[in-house]
Motif scaffolding. Structure first.
Motif, PDB file in Angstrom:
ATOM      1  N   UNK A   3       0.847  -1.185   0.000  1.00 26.65           N
ATOM      2  CA  UNK A   3       0.000   0.000   0.000  1.00 26.65           C
ATOM      3  C   UNK A   3       0.886   1.240   0.000  1.00 26.65           C
ATOM      4  N   UNK A   4       0.617   2.158  -0.891  1.00 29.11           N
ATOM      5  CA  UNK A   4       1.344   3.425  -0.856  1.00 29.11           C
ATOM      6  C   UNK A   4       0.380   4.506  -0.389  1.00 29.11           C
ATOM      7  N   UNK A   5       0.880   5.412   0.432  1.00 32.22           N
ATOM      8  CA  UNK A   5       0.066   6.543   0.887  1.00 32.22           C
ATOM      9  C   UNK A   5       0.792   7.826   0.505  1.00 32.22           C
ATOM     10  N   UNK A   6       0.170   8.573  -0.369  1.00 32.35           N
ATOM     11  CA  UNK A   6       0.724   9.838  -0.848  1.00 32.35           C
ATOM     12  C   UNK A   6      -0.322  10.927  -0.666  1.00 32.35           C
ATOM     13  N   UNK A   7       0.074  12.161  -0.929  1.00 29.57           N
ATOM     14  CA  UNK A   7      -0.893  13.249  -0.841  1.00 29.57           C
ATOM     15  C   UNK A   7      -0.239  14.576  -0.578  1.00 29.57           C
ATOM     16  N   UNK A   8      -1.051  15.601  -0.526  1.00 29.98           N
ATOM     17  CA  UNK A   8      -0.537  16.965  -0.346  1.00 29.98           C
ATOM     18  C   UNK A   8      -0.056  17.153   1.086  1.00 29.98           C
ATOM     19  N   UNK A   9       0.840  18.099   1.275  1.00 30.57           N
ATOM     20  CA  UNK A   9       1.336  18.400   2.620  1.00 30.57           C
ATOM     21  C   UNK A   9       0.190  18.868   3.501  1.00 30.57           C
ATOM     22  N   UNK A  10       0.150  18.356   4.720  1.00 31.31           N
ATOM     23  CA  UNK A  10      -0.898  18.746   5.651  1.00 31.31           C
ATOM     24  C   UNK A  10      -2.129  17.865   5.597  1.00 31.31           C
ATOM     25  N   UNK A  11      -2.141  16.876   4.701  1.00 31.50           N
ATOM     26  CA  UNK A  11      -3.318  15.995   4.584  1.00 31.50           C
ATOM     27  C   UNK A  11      -3.362  14.944   5.680  1.00 31.50           C
ATOM     28  N   UNK A  12      -2.240  14.763   6.403  1.00 34.31           N
ATOM     29  CA  UNK A  12      -2.234  13.843   7.539  1.00 34.31           C
ATOM     30  C   UNK A  12      -1.610  12.493   7.292  1.00 34.31           C
ATOM     31  N   UNK A  13      -0.746  12.390   6.289  1.00 35.56           N
ATOM     32  CA  UNK A  13      -0.163  11.095   5.911  1.00 35.56           C
ATOM     33  C   UNK A  13       0.579  10.423   7.063  1.00 35.56           C
ATOM     34  N   UNK A  14       1.523  11.123   7.652  1.00 41.94           N
ATOM     35  CA  UNK A  14       2.371  10.511   8.692  1.00 41.94           C
ATOM     36  C   UNK A  14       1.558  10.074   9.897  1.00 41.94           C
ATOM     37  N   UNK A  15       0.620  10.919  10.325  1.00 44.84           N
ATOM     38  CA  UNK A  15      -0.217  10.587  11.486  1.00 44.84           C
ATOM     39  C   UNK A  15      -1.083   9.374  11.192  1.00 44.84           C
ATOM     40  N   UNK A  16      -1.662   9.348  10.003  1.00 51.66           N
ATOM     41  CA  UNK A  16      -2.541   8.233   9.628  1.00 51.66           C
ATOM     42  C   UNK A  16      -1.758   6.922   9.544  1.00 51.66           C
ATOM     43  N   UNK A  17      -0.554   6.974   8.989  1.00 49.65           N
ATOM     44  CA  UNK A  17       0.264   5.764   8.908  1.00 49.65           C
ATOM     45  C   UNK A  17       0.578   5.240  10.308  1.00 49.65           C
ATOM     46  N   UNK A  18       0.900   6.144  11.210  1.00 55.19           N
ATOM     47  CA  UNK A  18       1.176   5.754  12.602  1.00 55.19           C
ATOM     48  C   UNK A  18      -0.051   5.070  13.210  1.00 55.19           C
ATOM     49  N   UNK A 117       9.279   5.781 -16.591  1.00 53.31           N
ATOM     50  CA  UNK A 117      10.419   4.871 -16.671  1.00 53.31           C
ATOM     51  C   UNK A 117      10.848   4.413 -15.282  1.00 53.31           C
ATOM     52  N   UNK A 118      10.807   5.341 -14.315  1.00 52.72           N
ATOM     53  CA  UNK A 118      11.185   4.995 -12.939  1.00 52.72           C
ATOM     54  C   UNK A 118      10.242   3.946 -12.368  1.00 52.72           C
ATOM     55  N   UNK A 119       8.951   4.076 -12.647  1.00 53.72           N
ATOM     56  CA  UNK A 119       7.968   3.122 -12.136  1.00 53.72           C
ATOM     57  C   UNK A 119       8.259   1.698 -12.588  1.00 53.72           C
ATOM     58  N   UNK A 120       8.816   1.554 -13.789  1.00 56.88           N
ATOM     59  CA  UNK A 120       9.108   0.228 -14.323  1.00 56.88           C
ATOM     60  C   UNK A 120      10.144  -0.510 -13.478  1.00 56.88           C
ATOM     61  N   UNK A 121      10.997   0.240 -12.764  1.00 60.30           N
ATOM     62  CA  UNK A 121      12.055  -0.364 -11.952  1.00 60.30           C
ATOM     63  C   UNK A 121      11.612  -0.623 -10.514  1.00 60.30           C
ATOM     64  N   UNK A 122      10.386  -0.186 -10.179  1.00 59.67           N
ATOM     65  CA  UNK A 122       9.938  -0.254  -8.801  1.00 59.67           C
ATOM     66  C   UNK A 122       8.903  -1.346  -8.597  1.00 59.67           C
ATOM     67  N   UNK A 123       8.719  -1.706  -7.347  1.00 60.95           N
ATOM     68  CA  UNK A 123       7.694  -2.678  -6.987  1.00 60.95           C
ATOM     69  C   UNK A 123       6.324  -2.102  -7.317  1.00 60.95           C
ATOM     70  N   UNK A 124       5.393  -2.968  -7.704  1.00 59.16           N
ATOM     71  CA  UNK A 124       4.043  -2.518  -8.048  1.00 59.16           C
ATOM     72  C   UNK A 124       3.158  -2.560  -6.811  1.00 59.16           C
ATOM     73  N   UNK A 125       2.449  -1.482  -6.553  1.00 58.43           N
ATOM     74  CA  UNK A 125       1.583  -1.431  -5.372  1.00 58.43           C
ATOM     75  C   UNK A 125       0.258  -2.111  -5.671  1.00 58.43           C
ATOM     76  N   UNK A 126      -0.391  -2.609  -4.624  1.00 64.13           N
ATOM     77  CA  UNK A 126      -1.727  -3.197  -4.748  1.00 64.13           C
ATOM     78  C   UNK A 126      -2.804  -2.141  -4.517  1.00 64.13           C
ATOM     79  N   UNK A 127      -2.501  -1.212  -3.625  1.00 65.09           N
ATOM     80  CA  UNK A 127      -3.444  -0.132  -3.296  1.00 65.09           C
ATOM     81  C   UNK A 127      -2.662   1.179  -3.236  1.00 65.09           C
TER      82      UNK A 127
END
Length: 225
Positions: A3-18, A117-127
């Motif tokens: 699972x990858x979690x991305x988003x704009x600054x201030x959206x709460x990513x770090x807190x939500x992951x914790x 091109x970078x995505x091709x070298x990376x693991x594929x996320x499920x969500x």
């Protein structure tokens, strides 16, 4: 489940992951960061952040390599369930936004090509999860953060607007490629509500994958029988 979690600054990513790590203990979730990795030079990162309008492509390459390190960590350690804290999608969205703001989009096609091109070298996320927040709430949240956690781009409203637009474009592309994408506006939600919604999505997707695996096993057994 990756699972990858991305988003704009201030959206709460770090807190939500914790919170997700605390709530989903039965999944043995592991959080992998792409930023502030020990293998990467913090001095170089600081220089690139302070000079992003002059070193856009160099900064893109720096964070692309950081994404690769995170991807390799997941592969090498065989994590079963992992949350990636800011993945390649953040690198793409932020650098395209900065390009639009400072350069009028002259590097946009190049960044688009390099990102794919970078995505091709990376693991594929499920969500892939993208979090958003409106301008007023975003500024309030950023002002509450430790000033050292922010950079000079965070308070440029136009850039943040462009970042949201780029995330929406990436989300559509990922859906087209068959990746499950969940977009959530956190403006009027507290952190626990956001975590609960994402927790439900993760559990539903894991149950769905378990069902598919069991169905495949049955199909194979039927063929043997």
């Amino acid at each position: 489940m990756i699972i990858s979690i991305d988003g704009v600054d201030g959206a709460g990513k770090s807190t939500v992951i914790k919170l997700l790590l605390e709530r989903l203990t039965e999944l043995n979730l592991v959080s992998v960061k792409t930023s502030n990795r020990s293998e990467m030079s913090s001095e170089l990162k600081q220089f690139l952040n302070e000079n992003i309008e002059k070193a856009l492509i160099a900064r893109f390459i720096y964070f692309s390599y950081s994404n690769l390190l995170a991807s390799n960590e997941i592969k090498n350690k065989n994590y079963e369930n992992v949350i990636i804290d800011r993945f390649v999608y953040s690198t793409e969205a932020y650098h395209k936004a900065v390009d639009r703001y400072y350069y009028g989009g002259i590097y946009y096609e190049l960044l688009d090509h390099l990102s794919k091109e970078a995505e091709k070298e990376l693991i594929t996320v499920d969500v892939a999860i993208f979090l958003y927040v409106n301008e007023k709430e975003q500024m309030k949240r950023l002002l509450r953060k430790d000033p050292q956690e922010n950079n000079k781009l965070d308070f440029k409203i136009e850039i943040q607007k462009y970042v949201s637009e780029e995330f929406h474009k990436i989300a559509e592309r990922l859906r087209h490629d068959g990746i499950f994408v969940y977009e959530l506006d956190t403006s009027n939600m507290d952190e626990n509500t956001v975590a609960k919604k994402i927790e439900e999505i993760i559990k539903a997707k894991i149950s769905e994958e378990d069902y598919k695996r069991e169905k495949t096993k049955v199909s194979i057994w039927d063929q043997i029988s």
